[in-house]
Scaffold this motif. Sequence first.
Motif, PDB file in Angstrom:
ATOM      1  N   GLU A 123      37.058  92.643  65.954  1.00  0.00           N
ATOM      2  CA  GLU A 123      36.454  91.321  65.796  1.00  0.00           C
ATOM      3  C   GLU A 123      37.261  90.360  66.656  1.00  0.00           C
ATOM      4  OE1 GLU A 123      36.017  90.351  61.667  1.00  0.00           O
ATOM      5  OE2 GLU A 123      35.823  88.225  62.108  1.00  0.00           O
ATOM      6  N   LEU A 124      36.574  89.509  67.392  1.00  0.00           N
ATOM      7  CA  LEU A 124      37.264  88.593  68.303  1.00  0.00           C
ATOM      8  C   LEU A 124      36.713  87.181  68.134  1.00  0.00           C
ATOM      9  CD1 LEU A 124      36.682  90.797  71.477  1.00  0.00           C
ATOM     10  CD2 LEU A 124      38.725  90.824  70.086  1.00  0.00           C
ATOM     11  N   GLU A 125      37.607  86.208  68.173  1.00  0.00           N
ATOM     12  CA  GLU A 125      37.215  84.792  68.224  1.00  0.00           C
ATOM     13  C   GLU A 125      37.923  84.194  69.425  1.00  0.00           C
ATOM     14  OE1 GLU A 125      38.233  82.621  64.716  1.00  0.00           O
ATOM     15  OE2 GLU A 125      37.407  84.168  63.415  1.00  0.00           O
ATOM     16  N   VAL A 126      37.205  83.450  70.244  1.00  0.00           N
ATOM     17  CA  VAL A 126      37.759  82.979  71.508  1.00  0.00           C
ATOM     18  C   VAL A 126      37.703  81.455  71.578  1.00  0.00           C
ATOM     19  CG1 VAL A 126      37.713  83.317  73.992  1.00  0.00           C
ATOM     20  CG2 VAL A 126      36.714  85.046  72.504  1.00  0.00           C
TER      21      VAL A 126
END
Lengths: 183, 166
Positions: A123-126
């Motif tokens: 899971e990635l948040e940028v």
Amino acid sequence: MATAVTKLTPEVKAMVGVQGEFVEASWWVVEKEGLRRFCQALMDPDPRYWDDEFARTTRYGEVVAPHIYVSYLGRTSPSAGDPVSRAFKEDPVSDGIGGVWEARGGLPNVPTDLKRILNAGNELEVYQLPTLGDRIYCQSRYASIAERTGTDGSPMLIVTTETAYYNQRGDLLCVTRASAIRR
Amino acid sequence: MPTAEELRSKKQVHYDDVKEGQEMPPYVIGPITPTHIFRWSAAIENWHRIHYDQDFAVYHDGLPNVVAQGTWKQSVMPQYLKDLCLPDGWAWKVSFQHRAMIVPGDTLTCHAKVTKRYVKEGLGFVELEVGMKNQDDVETCPGSGTIVLPLRGGRPVPYPFVPPKE
């Protein structure tokens, strides 16, 4: 009647929230040659990652790197010796990764006898992209640990590790969450 | 996959341009070769032998061949969403599970379908069902993502990205 023994012991539960050190993620800065090699391996020809003149016309105003690049900066420092030779000296059938790669600011091991580790998901948040010359810092923590039962009835743990990455100004670049199955 | 020139001159997709249920343009990658897989290992210094030593992968780990890295998928999926948003949108979130293995010979298609769209603080949020299927239509990493697109005539998506208040 036999009762299933939980692998989610109080000692395992106590790992949730445990943090690693706040450390510099790499021994060196974000630089153009490493970025070129990364982007070619990714097969991303985006000129925002290499063309200074074009990058100046974009919203970034300069060459940037893919956010995920920061999670691969933990390369072996020259001062660390040769971990590959060391691993094969210790184990002639080394898988090439055990004892070779160690995360900086690593977390303490989860106290479980479930030794097999499988990559379950990401899971990635940028928020912001790294730029050339940036020094990257990071801190990891165990975000959650849950117990599941495998299709064969065996217990397993889903261990999710969260890592936040920052630049030298303390700006949050991205947050990654990696879930691993322990079985 | 888009070329450098296509990425350089890409026209902005606005929030107004997408509808729920819409399929976004796919990416096709491949066929993947052992050299592609090895190049990724070299670039990120991942020396796990299952990615470049076929004997080790097959006879030691019981795999069908050398296999592509989860880290590669973890990097391609955000790349795909980033390219959908260029030049001035923002690929905010993506999450996915690792399912089927990717092996040499596979041709992969990254795909995304709009599941929900809404406006918040003057920005267009588009939720997507995403994944990467192989040539046999097997899903290798099902997941979801959220991209942020400008409204036609609306304010720019801020950079650095500032998420909306809950």
